[in-house]
Design a protein around this motif. Structure first.
Motif, PDB file in Angstrom:
ATOM      1  N   PHE A 185       0.879  -1.164   0.000  1.00  0.00           N
ATOM      2  CA  PHE A 185       0.000   0.000   0.000  1.00  0.00           C
ATOM      3  C   PHE A 185       0.914   1.211   0.000  1.00  0.00           C
ATOM      4  O   PHE A 185       1.185   1.811   1.037  1.00  0.00           O
ATOM      5  CB  PHE A 185      -0.923   0.001   1.214  1.00  0.00           C
ATOM      6  CG  PHE A 185      -2.233   0.682   0.950  1.00  0.00           C
ATOM      7  CD1 PHE A 185      -3.304  -0.025   0.432  1.00  0.00           C
ATOM      8  CD2 PHE A 185      -2.382   2.032   1.182  1.00  0.00           C
ATOM      9  CE1 PHE A 185      -4.508   0.613   0.158  1.00  0.00           C
ATOM     10  CE2 PHE A 185      -3.576   2.668   0.908  1.00  0.00           C
ATOM     11  CZ  PHE A 185      -4.647   1.954   0.403  1.00  0.00           C
ATOM     12  N   ILE A 198      -2.322   1.033  -8.274  1.00  0.00           N
ATOM     13  CA  ILE A 198      -3.266   0.535  -7.270  1.00  0.00           C
ATOM     14  C   ILE A 198      -4.695   0.674  -7.769  1.00  0.00           C
ATOM     15  O   ILE A 198      -5.511  -0.244  -7.662  1.00  0.00           O
ATOM     16  CB  ILE A 198      -3.092   1.282  -5.933  1.00  0.00           C
ATOM     17  CG1 ILE A 198      -1.809   0.815  -5.230  1.00  0.00           C
ATOM     18  CG2 ILE A 198      -4.290   1.047  -5.014  1.00  0.00           C
ATOM     19  CD1 ILE A 198      -1.580   1.445  -3.887  1.00  0.00           C
ATOM     20  N   LEU A 250     -10.967  -2.199  -1.821  1.00  0.00           N
ATOM     21  CA  LEU A 250      -9.597  -2.122  -1.335  1.00  0.00           C
ATOM     22  C   LEU A 250      -9.299  -3.218  -0.321  1.00  0.00           C
ATOM     23  O   LEU A 250      -8.198  -3.779  -0.304  1.00  0.00           O
ATOM     24  CB  LEU A 250      -9.318  -0.756  -0.719  1.00  0.00           C
ATOM     25  CG  LEU A 250      -8.899   0.369  -1.655  1.00  0.00           C
ATOM     26  CD1 LEU A 250      -8.496   1.607  -0.846  1.00  0.00           C
ATOM     27  CD2 LEU A 250      -7.755  -0.037  -2.563  1.00  0.00           C
ATOM     28  N   TYR A 292      -6.366  -5.416  -1.507  1.00  0.00           N
ATOM     29  CA  TYR A 292      -5.180  -5.138  -0.696  1.00  0.00           C
ATOM     30  C   TYR A 292      -5.504  -5.413   0.769  1.00  0.00           C
ATOM     31  O   TYR A 292      -5.820  -4.498   1.526  1.00  0.00           O
ATOM     32  CB  TYR A 292      -4.733  -3.687  -0.872  1.00  0.00           C
ATOM     33  CG  TYR A 292      -4.174  -3.398  -2.241  1.00  0.00           C
ATOM     34  CD1 TYR A 292      -2.819  -3.575  -2.504  1.00  0.00           C
ATOM     35  CD2 TYR A 292      -5.003  -3.006  -3.284  1.00  0.00           C
ATOM     36  CE1 TYR A 292      -2.297  -3.338  -3.772  1.00  0.00           C
ATOM     37  CE2 TYR A 292      -4.487  -2.770  -4.548  1.00  0.00           C
ATOM     38  CZ  TYR A 292      -3.135  -2.941  -4.784  1.00  0.00           C
ATOM     39  OH  TYR A 292      -2.635  -2.712  -6.045  1.00  0.00           O
ATOM     40  N   PHE A 309      -4.824  -3.129   3.766  1.00  0.00           N
ATOM     41  CA  PHE A 309      -5.731  -2.013   4.050  1.00  0.00           C
ATOM     42  C   PHE A 309      -6.732  -2.405   5.135  1.00  0.00           C
ATOM     43  O   PHE A 309      -6.988  -1.642   6.076  1.00  0.00           O
ATOM     44  CB  PHE A 309      -6.465  -1.616   2.766  1.00  0.00           C
ATOM     45  CG  PHE A 309      -7.551  -0.599   2.942  1.00  0.00           C
ATOM     46  CD1 PHE A 309      -7.252   0.744   3.074  1.00  0.00           C
ATOM     47  CD2 PHE A 309      -8.892  -0.987   2.951  1.00  0.00           C
ATOM     48  CE1 PHE A 309      -8.265   1.692   3.232  1.00  0.00           C
ATOM     49  CE2 PHE A 309      -9.901  -0.049   3.111  1.00  0.00           C
ATOM     50  CZ  PHE A 309      -9.590   1.294   3.253  1.00  0.00           C
ATOM     51  N   ASN A 338       3.877   2.097   4.906  1.00  0.00           N
ATOM     52  CA  ASN A 338       2.612   1.644   4.324  1.00  0.00           C
ATOM     53  C   ASN A 338       1.458   1.774   5.306  1.00  0.00           C
ATOM     54  O   ASN A 338       0.320   2.029   4.908  1.00  0.00           O
ATOM     55  CB  ASN A 338       2.741   0.208   3.833  1.00  0.00           C
ATOM     56  CG  ASN A 338       3.622   0.091   2.599  1.00  0.00           C
ATOM     57  OD1 ASN A 338       4.228   1.067   2.168  1.00  0.00           O
ATOM     58  ND2 ASN A 338       3.688  -1.084   2.022  1.00  0.00           N
ATOM     59  N   TYR A 374       0.352   5.308   5.105  1.00  0.00           N
ATOM     60  CA  TYR A 374      -0.424   5.557   3.894  1.00  0.00           C
ATOM     61  C   TYR A 374      -1.875   5.115   4.071  1.00  0.00           C
ATOM     62  O   TYR A 374      -2.804   5.788   3.617  1.00  0.00           O
ATOM     63  CB  TYR A 374       0.196   4.835   2.703  1.00  0.00           C
ATOM     64  CG  TYR A 374       1.502   5.428   2.226  1.00  0.00           C
ATOM     65  CD1 TYR A 374       1.724   6.805   2.242  1.00  0.00           C
ATOM     66  CD2 TYR A 374       2.516   4.606   1.750  1.00  0.00           C
ATOM     67  CE1 TYR A 374       2.920   7.345   1.795  1.00  0.00           C
ATOM     68  CE2 TYR A 374       3.726   5.134   1.300  1.00  0.00           C
ATOM     69  CZ  TYR A 374       3.921   6.508   1.326  1.00  0.00           C
ATOM     70  OH  TYR A 374       5.111   7.040   0.889  1.00  0.00           O
ATOM     71  N   VAL A 375      -2.091   3.960   4.724  1.00  0.00           N
ATOM     72  CA  VAL A 375      -3.462   3.507   4.959  1.00  0.00           C
ATOM     73  C   VAL A 375      -4.176   4.473   5.905  1.00  0.00           C
ATOM     74  O   VAL A 375      -5.329   4.863   5.668  1.00  0.00           O
ATOM     75  CB  VAL A 375      -3.502   2.077   5.525  1.00  0.00           C
ATOM     76  CG1 VAL A 375      -4.944   1.688   5.890  1.00  0.00           C
ATOM     77  CG2 VAL A 375      -2.940   1.076   4.519  1.00  0.00           C
ATOM     78  N   THR A 414      -5.081   7.520   4.108  1.00  0.00           N
ATOM     79  CA  THR A 414      -6.180   7.217   3.192  1.00  0.00           C
ATOM     80  C   THR A 414      -7.506   7.264   3.941  1.00  0.00           C
ATOM     81  O   THR A 414      -8.488   7.853   3.465  1.00  0.00           O
ATOM     82  CB  THR A 414      -5.983   5.830   2.552  1.00  0.00           C
ATOM     83  OG1 THR A 414      -4.826   5.864   1.695  1.00  0.00           O
ATOM     84  CG2 THR A 414      -7.199   5.414   1.728  1.00  0.00           C
TER      85      THR A 414
END
Length: 262
Positions: A10, A66, A105, A109, A112, A151, A154-155, A158
């Motif tokens: 991610f 992605i 998602l 992934y 996530f 990562n 980043y989640v 998000t």
């Protein structure tokens, strides 16, 4: 277990408006190459913090990977689920797509969904959380690595950009529980639960545990019986009855014999 569950993948923030743009293009019938071209132009001016900025070098905005892989990566085990998401997206307005994006998602992934679960677990214990606290929990499973820390951030960011986390008023990196997103359509409930099931390595869970799963902290969903879940999923989900109101629900791999588990 699918290879999806082996990846800590991610690598950038995925903003909700980018998911909306991609899904709109898929629904419009554009090919993968056409969508990639349009997304590359669009994302070249998009900031991860939101809004537009100067046009950037192509190498710095690889988010189309992605966004496209959610819909076009060759994963036969997700084909029926993707089709169901598209059908539901066609039935509702774009403003109601958020839970569909979450389900997509989570399935595509799983990392996530796993970060979302630890966010939910922390909120069950305290009113505010930090990204560092989420990382401390993730590193218990994945190790103390910069890639895991990055990562995870980043989640978390998000989730902030989707309104599923609120910026705290204290120190930077502190977050509060948002207003819960109300789900009133049983078909959306089914897709959320299916996406969550697809994020679990053995793709099975006791139903009441699934309905109360911490990864769904940002959503309010009504009870759905195992039989109703199987019906709504068009048998993509099967169940093993345990009691009158619960049972073990699982992804039905007999529906697609081309899928071979690792």
């Amino acid at each position: 277990m699918s290879k999806r569950h082996e990846k800590i993948a991610f690598k950038q923030i995925v903003r909700l408006e980018w998911m909306d743009r991609t899904l709109s293009l898929v629904l419009a019938g554009y090919s993968e190459s056409e969508i990639r071209e349009q997304l590359d132009r669009y994302l070249s001016t998009q900031r991860q913090s939101g809004g537009e900025g100067p046009v950037r070098n192509r190498a710095t905005y690889g988010m189309s990977l992605i966004l496209l892989s959610c819909w076009f990566r060759k994963e036969p085990e997700l084909d029926g689920f993707r089709e169901a998401l598209l059908e539901q997206a066609n039935r509702v307005e774009q403003k109601d797509w958020l839970p569909l994006h979450w389900a997509m998602l989570a399935a595509s992934y799983p990392y996530f969904a796993w970060v979302s679960e630890h966010v939910g677990r922390l909120f069950s214990l305290q009113d505010s959380i930090t990204s560092g606290q989420v990382y401390e929990r993730m590193k218990q499973s994945f190790g103390d690595k910069e890639m895991v820390a990055r990562n995870t951030r980043y989640v978390v960011r998000t989730l902030v950009s989707w309104g599923l986390l609120e910026e705290g008023k204290g120190k930077k990196g502190q977050y509060r529980m948002p207003s819960v997103y109300q789900i009133q359509d049983s078909r959306v409930t089914e897709l959320l639960l299916e996406g969550l099931l697809l994020s679990i390595p053995d793709e099975r869970c006791e139903l009441n545990t699934l309905l109360r799963h911490r990864a769904l902290y940002g959503f309010s969903i009504d009870y759905v019986s195992p039989q109703e879940l199987a019906r709504l999923s068009q048998t993509r989900i099967s169940m093993s009855q345990v009691g009158l109101t619960t049972g073990i629900v699982m992804i039905n791999r007999l529906q697609n014999m081309d899928y071979v588990q690792d």
